[in-house]
Design a protein around this motif. Sequence first.
Motif, PDB file in Angstrom:
ATOM      1  N   ASP A  67      18.914  29.224 -18.125  1.00  0.00           N
ATOM      2  CA  ASP A  67      18.947  27.881 -18.711  1.00  0.00           C
ATOM      3  C   ASP A  67      20.321  27.236 -18.545  1.00  0.00           C
ATOM      4  OD1 ASP A  67      16.304  28.030 -19.485  1.00  0.00           O
ATOM      5  OD2 ASP A  67      16.790  28.814 -21.476  1.00  0.00           O
ATOM      6  N   ASP A  68      21.385  28.014 -18.761  1.00  0.00           N
ATOM      7  CA  ASP A  68      22.734  27.470 -18.592  1.00  0.00           C
ATOM      8  C   ASP A  68      22.977  27.037 -17.148  1.00  0.00           C
ATOM      9  OD1 ASP A  68      23.291  27.857 -21.244  1.00  0.00           O
ATOM     10  OD2 ASP A  68      24.423  29.721 -20.931  1.00  0.00           O
ATOM     11  N   LEU A  69      22.509  27.836 -16.209  1.00  0.00           N
ATOM     12  CA  LEU A  69      22.676  27.472 -14.796  1.00  0.00           C
ATOM     13  C   LEU A  69      21.877  26.218 -14.457  1.00  0.00           C
ATOM     14  CD1 LEU A  69      22.597  30.954 -13.044  1.00  0.00           C
ATOM     15  CD2 LEU A  69      24.566  29.459 -13.383  1.00  0.00           C
ATOM     16  N   ASN A  70      20.692  26.100 -15.035  1.00  0.00           N
ATOM     17  CA  ASN A  70      19.873  24.917 -14.804  1.00  0.00           C
ATOM     18  C   ASN A  70      20.563  23.669 -15.350  1.00  0.00           C
ATOM     19  OD1 ASN A  70      17.714  23.472 -13.921  1.00  0.00           O
ATOM     20  ND2 ASN A  70      16.254  24.284 -15.385  1.00  0.00           N
ATOM     21  N   LYS A  71      21.113  23.770 -16.562  1.00  0.00           N
ATOM     22  CA  LYS A  71      21.831  22.640 -17.161  1.00  0.00           C
ATOM     23  C   LYS A  71      23.070  22.290 -16.347  1.00  0.00           C
ATOM     24  CE  LYS A  71      20.327  23.720 -21.822  1.00  0.00           C
ATOM     25  NZ  LYS A  71      20.732  24.290 -23.119  1.00  0.00           N
ATOM     26  N   LEU A  72      23.799  23.312 -15.929  1.00  0.00           N
ATOM     27  CA  LEU A  72      25.002  23.089 -15.129  1.00  0.00           C
ATOM     28  C   LEU A  72      24.654  22.435 -13.802  1.00  0.00           C
ATOM     29  CD1 LEU A  72      28.036  23.400 -14.777  1.00  0.00           C
ATOM     30  CD2 LEU A  72      27.630  25.721 -13.954  1.00  0.00           C
ATOM     31  N   TRP A  73      23.517  22.828 -13.208  1.00  0.00           N
ATOM     32  CA  TRP A  73      23.081  22.218 -11.952  1.00  0.00           C
ATOM     33  C   TRP A  73      22.919  20.715 -12.126  1.00  0.00           C
ATOM     34  CZ3 TRP A  73      22.331  23.286  -6.904  1.00  0.00           C
ATOM     35  CH2 TRP A  73      21.569  22.379  -6.183  1.00  0.00           C
ATOM     36  N   TYR A  74      22.257  20.297 -13.208  1.00  0.00           N
ATOM     37  CA  TYR A  74      22.014  18.873 -13.407  1.00  0.00           C
ATOM     38  C   TYR A  74      23.282  18.123 -13.800  1.00  0.00           C
ATOM     39  CZ  TYR A  74      17.163  19.468 -12.412  1.00  0.00           C
ATOM     40  OH  TYR A  74      15.993  19.737 -11.761  1.00  0.00           O
ATOM     41  N   VAL A  75      24.205  18.771 -14.474  1.00  0.00           N
ATOM     42  CA  VAL A  75      25.503  18.147 -14.747  1.00  0.00           C
ATOM     43  C   VAL A  75      26.247  17.912 -13.440  1.00  0.00           C
ATOM     44  CG1 VAL A  75      27.775  18.556 -15.770  1.00  0.00           C
ATOM     45  CG2 VAL A  75      25.725  19.015 -17.104  1.00  0.00           C
ATOM     46  N   LEU A  76      26.226  18.920 -12.565  1.00  0.00           N
ATOM     47  CA  LEU A  76      26.888  18.785 -11.265  1.00  0.00           C
ATOM     48  C   LEU A  76      26.182  17.745 -10.391  1.00  0.00           C
ATOM     49  CD1 LEU A  76      27.685  22.523 -10.517  1.00  0.00           C
ATOM     50  CD2 LEU A  76      29.339  20.715 -10.970  1.00  0.00           C
ATOM     51  N   LEU A  77      24.866  17.677 -10.465  1.00  0.00           N
ATOM     52  CA  LEU A  77      24.132  16.678  -9.702  1.00  0.00           C
ATOM     53  C   LEU A  77      24.507  15.268 -10.160  1.00  0.00           C
ATOM     54  CD1 LEU A  77      21.936  16.161  -7.566  1.00  0.00           C
ATOM     55  CD2 LEU A  77      20.268  16.249  -9.423  1.00  0.00           C
ATOM     56  N   LYS A  78      24.624  15.096 -11.462  1.00  0.00           N
ATOM     57  CA  LYS A  78      25.025  13.797 -12.005  1.00  0.00           C
ATOM     58  C   LYS A  78      26.452  13.449 -11.566  1.00  0.00           C
ATOM     59  CE  LYS A  78      25.013  11.395 -16.440  1.00  0.00           C
ATOM     60  NZ  LYS A  78      24.792  11.544 -17.869  1.00  0.00           N
ATOM     61  N   GLU A  79      27.337  14.436 -11.596  1.00  0.00           N
ATOM     62  CA  GLU A  79      28.716  14.231 -11.153  1.00  0.00           C
ATOM     63  C   GLU A  79      28.751  13.881  -9.663  1.00  0.00           C
ATOM     64  OE1 GLU A  79      32.998  14.373 -11.477  1.00  0.00           O
ATOM     65  OE2 GLU A  79      31.432  14.291 -12.989  1.00  0.00           O
ATOM     66  N   LYS A  80      27.964  14.586  -8.870  1.00  0.00           N
ATOM     67  CA  LYS A  80      27.920  14.309  -7.431  1.00  0.00           C
ATOM     68  C   LYS A  80      27.404  12.894  -7.174  1.00  0.00           C
ATOM     69  CE  LYS A  80      25.336  15.706  -3.428  1.00  0.00           C
ATOM     70  NZ  LYS A  80      24.218  16.514  -3.024  1.00  0.00           N
ATOM     71  N   ASN A  81      26.354  12.489  -7.870  1.00  0.00           N
ATOM     72  CA  ASN A  81      25.827  11.134  -7.710  1.00  0.00           C
ATOM     73  C   ASN A  81      26.862  10.088  -8.108  1.00  0.00           C
ATOM     74  OD1 ASN A  81      23.359  11.927  -6.723  1.00  0.00           O
ATOM     75  ND2 ASN A  81      22.360  11.905  -8.715  1.00  0.00           N
TER      76      ASN A  81
END
Length: 140
Positions: A67-81
């Motif tokens: 779950d933490d990795l999934n949340k971190l993925w979407y935080v990084l995706l938002k940062e990348k966007n």
Amino acid sequence: MLVSRIFGRTLFAAAKSETYSATAAATSVVRNPLQDFFEADRSVDDDKPVVYGRSWKAPELRLKSWDDLNKLWYVLLKEKNMLMTQRQMLHSQNLRFPNPERIPKVRKSMCRIKQVLTERAIEEPDPRRSAEMKRMTNAL
């Protein structure tokens, strides 16, 4: 347990209605959801350069839960966007993108998350669950 659920729900509903009425009356500025695609502006008088962090290392990510990795993925995706939007906007105005090294850091972190999730899917003894984990990882 039932009593605590009912009691908690009534408290939550009461707090929510009080918060909603207070914020509806107090807020005159509506937040634009497109602001998430732009970095907050810094004031001009800040002379200190902003130092951004490093990318996540694979051993650090291996300690995190799914779950933490999934949340971190979407935080990084938002940062990348946000970074890509800002870079494109500045490029269209013929301006230089500040701190271009941030984009590779985010991409590296995202690749490492995928690597860790793939390792976990491969190590999974149950073939059905392993296949499901691989599907979910490939969908990222």
